[in-house]
Design a protein around this motif. Structure first.
Motif, PDB file in Angstrom:
ATOM      1  N   UNK A 105    -124.139 -13.666 -86.119  1.00 43.03           N
ATOM      2  CA  UNK A 105    -122.787 -14.210 -86.259  1.00 43.03           C
ATOM      3  C   UNK A 105    -122.684 -15.695 -85.944  1.00 43.03           C
ATOM      4  N   UNK A 106    -123.806 -16.346 -85.658  1.00 37.58           N
ATOM      5  CA  UNK A 106    -123.709 -17.765 -85.281  1.00 37.58           C
ATOM      6  C   UNK A 106    -125.039 -18.469 -85.519  1.00 37.58           C
ATOM      7  N   UNK A 107    -125.546 -18.377 -86.741  1.00 39.11           N
ATOM      8  CA  UNK A 107    -126.806 -19.060 -87.050  1.00 39.11           C
ATOM      9  C   UNK A 107    -126.581 -20.571 -87.128  1.00 39.11           C
ATOM     10  N   UNK A 108    -127.618 -21.311 -86.802  1.00 38.38           N
ATOM     11  CA  UNK A 108    -127.508 -22.770 -86.696  1.00 38.38           C
ATOM     12  C   UNK A 108    -128.189 -23.476 -87.863  1.00 38.38           C
ATOM     13  N   UNK A 109    -127.699 -24.682 -88.162  1.00 37.54           N
ATOM     14  CA  UNK A 109    -128.256 -25.515 -89.222  1.00 37.54           C
ATOM     15  C   UNK A 109    -129.555 -26.176 -88.799  1.00 37.54           C
ATOM     16  N   UNK A 110    -130.251 -26.711 -89.782  1.00 40.32           N
ATOM     17  CA  UNK A 110    -131.650 -27.136 -89.628  1.00 40.32           C
ATOM     18  C   UNK A 110    -131.871 -28.200 -88.562  1.00 40.32           C
ATOM     19  N   UNK A 111    -130.869 -29.023 -88.305  1.00 33.63           N
ATOM     20  CA  UNK A 111    -131.082 -30.099 -87.335  1.00 33.63           C
ATOM     21  C   UNK A 111    -130.180 -29.932 -86.126  1.00 33.63           C
ATOM     22  N   UNK A 142    -126.375 -32.518 -91.772  1.00 30.31           N
ATOM     23  CA  UNK A 142    -125.022 -31.962 -91.656  1.00 30.31           C
ATOM     24  C   UNK A 142    -124.914 -30.579 -92.302  1.00 30.31           C
ATOM     25  N   UNK A 143    -126.049 -30.047 -92.748  1.00 34.12           N
ATOM     26  CA  UNK A 143    -126.022 -28.704 -93.339  1.00 34.12           C
ATOM     27  C   UNK A 143    -125.908 -27.652 -92.239  1.00 34.12           C
ATOM     28  N   UNK A 144    -125.075 -26.662 -92.490  1.00 41.23           N
ATOM     29  CA  UNK A 144    -125.037 -25.474 -91.642  1.00 41.23           C
ATOM     30  C   UNK A 144    -126.201 -24.576 -92.044  1.00 41.23           C
ATOM     31  N   UNK A 145    -126.403 -23.477 -91.343  1.00 44.76           N
ATOM     32  CA  UNK A 145    -127.317 -22.457 -91.852  1.00 44.76           C
ATOM     33  C   UNK A 145    -126.786 -22.008 -93.208  1.00 44.76           C
ATOM     34  N   UNK A 146    -127.665 -21.683 -94.162  1.00 49.70           N
ATOM     35  CA  UNK A 146    -127.169 -21.218 -95.469  1.00 49.70           C
ATOM     36  C   UNK A 146    -126.161 -20.073 -95.323  1.00 49.70           C
ATOM     37  N   UNK A 147    -126.427 -19.165 -94.414  1.00 47.06           N
ATOM     38  CA  UNK A 147    -125.463 -18.122 -94.054  1.00 47.06           C
ATOM     39  C   UNK A 147    -125.171 -18.252 -92.558  1.00 47.06           C
ATOM     40  N   UNK A 148    -124.127 -18.977 -92.189  1.00 42.91           N
ATOM     41  CA  UNK A 148    -123.834 -19.117 -90.753  1.00 42.91           C
ATOM     42  C   UNK A 148    -123.603 -17.759 -90.085  1.00 42.91           C
ATOM     43  N   UNK A 149    -123.073 -16.818 -90.853  1.00 41.74           N
ATOM     44  CA  UNK A 149    -122.993 -15.450 -90.342  1.00 41.74           C
ATOM     45  C   UNK A 149    -123.363 -14.494 -91.470  1.00 41.74           C
TER      46      UNK A 149
END
Lengths: 332, 332
Positions: B119-125, B71-78
């Protein structure tokens, strides 16, 4: 509606609504703290911003103040993405012919777009710091659109609904670094420092018939130190802004506040002048065999403005300079 | 210290501190709402974040919860900027040889960097939406650094002080679009949709001797559907991250939170495998005259993880898939 951003010490600045004649402004920070968040919630906030604008025009808004372009930040000091096209095809054709560049970019039937930095855009009257005059400092007078959140895979027809604001900007370019970077396949990094934006961003309805078919139909006046560089029709885009959005969004989403640029404004009629020094040099090479116009120097004054038939300036003028960058970094 | 971002409906998500073993987390939203703002005020906030981390390790932090990378987002989603290098030189050399690309990029003595969407990085899973398998879906296993605010013109030596965090990511690439875009001089747009990031970002001290000379000295394990693609040493960067920062900042500032990528991890020793399908295909072409490994398909499972000598995984694993993009856009 005209919107501007005032420096308040925060990275995104403070949102204000500006009068049609650019003379007065009123805060909109109670509606959205900054333009970036306003664009993220545009469907909910547009009506309230419009009401504020109407109050301002009617002389009934409290606490209005004189709008000073000299203290305006870029409308979006930082944007989710900055994607810049090369849609005025006469520009590319002249550059390729004059400087014997690869013709590959002229032979594709889709827009050309590079991705630029979007985290430190400058206000209309900024003194832009650059490291060296030796890099071949140049301007690129451009039009731009600001989108809301654009889904992946939109068509040009669908893209029309995603244009929220229109801007004017100078895509400052370092020409002696540019050709080298373009041959490496990785795009433009060092040759594209950042951009200087018009004092305000405007909703498309502000232009009336001046905005149609995904193009701006005005004239743009470009000058250096008071001498005209170009007076150009802005509607000769080979690809419309809708096409640019569709090209950019083919495999990705675009965050609300994404700025897409037209590329240097250029006209088929060479007597209209140019929107950058490089294209003027290209015309000189094609006509005289050599370029005569020098690149820009620190403290040169750049003026870029769009005007309608009645001489009105929807965005106000970009009037900026360049200064040598002073580092505060400790030596190592 | 390990930091992660949890989805909370906001574009930047919510900052949490994660335990060294990645099992537990505790909110840090009272220190900074998100990692982006934390990086903007790092000198003021680092100590407080470190104290929170120490409390967590000591089992004395209140309201801790189980950390779930799913459920983690990218550390910096943007992020303000995403600049991605090509610093593992064996990668570029093989690609040029196998596919008869221009050798220009091999002949320069500076880093190669492209600017990508941030502007829209994704989380690990994440299940990453893409429009089509026909675009030649590929991964690029990479290491990255996160900077604070970097002034224009920093040297490599000065750059060392600006590395705040280290990350792992998959720079997803659409190979059938890539070569075409690279020949046009405008960089990579459609071939670079977005990236998938490790569950956490770590401060350099987390790696001990695994971070030195501006390089990560670990091994990276890359697999597709449970089959190993590569097991690669991560320290064969021809240019260090410090060099990459200096190259990127030569004519511009970098906003706090800028992410700079290493480029696809690659080793001179071909038996170590590769960090992407394209380089594996290059090796096949060089050895057998033709590529045998297919591009990726929807629902293929990508696994990317870095491991130290003791088998510890500082960032946890990236374990993502691809799915067909479903548009919600009304037809026009």
């Amino acid at each position: 509606m005209k919107l501007a951003t005032i420096h308040d010490g925060s990275p995104d600045g403070k949102l204000v609504v500006v009068s049609h004649d650019l003379s007065r402004a009123v805060t909109a920070a109670d509606i959205a703290p900054n333009l970036r968040t306003a664009l993220e919630s545009w469907p909910h906030l547009e009506k309230r911003l419009k009401e504020r604008s109407d109050l301002l025009e009617a002389g009934r808004a409290p606490d209005t103040f004189s709008f000073d372009p000299a203290v305006a930040a870029a409308p979006l000091p930082r944007a989710p993405q900055f994607l810049d096209g090369s849609s005025f095809l006469s520009h590319g054709k002249r550059m390729v012919r004059a400087f014997n560049l690869s013709t590959a970019a002229l032979e594709v039937n889709h827009p050309l777009i590079y991705q630029g930095a979007s985290d430190a855009f400058l206000g209309a009257q900024a003194a832009m710091p650059l490291p060296s005059e030796e890099h071949g400092i140049d301007i690129e007078a451009e039009l731009g659109i600001v989108t809301d959140a654009v889904p992946m895979g939109v068509t040009s027809a669908q893209a029309a609904a995603h244009v929220r604001l229109l801007v004017l900007f100078d895509d400052v370019s370092l020409r002696r670094l540019l050709f080298g970077e373009m041959t490496l396949g990785f795009g433009m990094i060092q040759c594209k420092p950042t951009c200087v934006f018009s004092p305000v961003a405007v909703t498309p309805d502000e232009l009336g018939e001046g905005w149609r078919d995904g193009r701006v139909h005005l004239r743009m006046e470009i000058g250096i130190n008071g001498h005209r560089l170009g007076n150009l029709a802005t509607d000769q885009m080979g690809f419309s802004f809708y096409d640019l959005i569709a090209h950019a969004a083919r495999t990705r989403t675009l965050g609300a506040g994404t700025i897409i640029g037209s590329g240097t404004v250029s006209n088929e009629d060479a007597s209209a002048g140019t929107g950058c020094i490089a294209e003027r040099r290209a015309l000189e090479v094609l006509e005289h065999g050599e370029a005569k116009t020098d690149w820009l120097h620190f403290h040169d004054r750049v003026q870029i403005e769009a005007l309608d038939q009645d001489g009105h300036s929807p965005w106000g003028a970009i009037a900026h300079t360049f200064i040598p960058y002073q580092t505060s970094e400790p030596p190592r």
